[in-house]
Write a protein that holds these residues in place. Sequence first.
Motif: not given
Length: 462
Positions: A337-339, A370-379
């Motif tokens: 659930p994290h980036g 989106q849950f999980g992808l929302a926690s991606l700090r760097m994209g």
Amino acid sequence: MFNADYKKRRQALQTKLQGGIIIFPGNNEAPCNYPDNAYKFRQDSSFLYFFGINRPGMTGVIDLDSSEEYLFGDDVTMDDIIWMGPQPSVKDMAASIGVDNSGSTQDLKTLVTTAARQRRQIHYLPPYRHDTMFALEEMLGIPAAELKAKASLPLIKAVVDLRSVKEPCEIEEIERACDIGYEMHTTAMRLCKPGVKEQYIAGVLDGIAASYGSMTSFATILSQNGETLHNHYHGNILQTGKLMLTDAGAETVNNYCSDFTRTVPVGGRFTSRQKDVYNIVVACHDHAIDFARPGQTWKEVHINVCKVLAQGLKDLGLMKGNVDDAVAAGAHALFMPHGLGHMMGLDVHDMEGLGQVYVGYDEETRPSEQFGLASLRMGRRLQEGFVITDEPGCYFIPALIDKWRAENKFTDFLNYDIIDTYKDFGGIRLEDDVLITATGSRFLGKKHIPLTVEEVENIMNE
């Protein structure tokens, strides 16, 4: 020896902004439980980047119209000298970094309040310490509660642009932090024995960082309950059959950071079930380093790694259906659930205080809800010189599993009957620090912390 060209950095900043003055407040001492008992001092990272003075109570100012630069602070008193010893003057510190003008804290207030009265544009970064907020409130006449919202967006973007691409001297310093991190994590592996308290190992790791004249780059995470992503509780006694997750890094004397995670079996041998899941996370970890290169977005790297995770879990029977569809829907986020990672440098989550949307994203690549992808700090799209963490994981979080099952969530992709048998598993995360090079990427650090099942078991059973 660390030798940054602070004047060159300030000149580069001036080319990105037009008109007004820039204020870079340094940090002050922060009391712990009474005024004279302070936490270990940590200077503001952007002040360090442009002015390099690691002393409390300093402020840097750049006048964009005249190109004049200033360093402000108060010289020590005789009482200070008695307790702290002789200290360089503000004027001497200014000269050491190529700044021609210096003055006292009162001189700073006069300069800034005059600029505000003249309605000149005043650029500052979002403040995060309350004493800084109160000082800016007094000088600028902006209520403390409104300072973050009124911070200079052009300055934020200019600082992010400069600090994102690491100079050779910065990369060398991060590698020094990685070398300390190697010693911390290999020590944790050797100490991971049944009957040992988590707190003992965590304390030893913190001591290793301090012994090099630095400190940890963040509060050490060490737990046999690794399904809690940031578990700072260290009160458990290690038990055979459990997995110990250690997420820890060092900060050098020049304030550059490392950040590693390893997960090892208490007792020195993985069970077959642990080995199956662990090898999936290793495959995710290795896929990221193979896929990351300039021009590629880190969001694409993250999504591809999630597909590796989903395929591995499908092979074990925990997931089902089309892997691409499962990842697109976000079903895999039950387990991760994290980036995949974050920028790193003078801050372990580099520049996160400036606004993650400006550090990790841009107009091309936007955050997801989106849950999980929302926690991606760097994209955002990768560039040569970026330093990023590669940290995939696989976690079995009982409360989340129960919630999703009760909601009949993603039943086309998740085999809940099998997943339920893993609710006592814990969690696995593997993390390394990665430099984006001209042609691809490479791990940072002279020595690579044991990663594979064989490497981990060998060092634990030496």
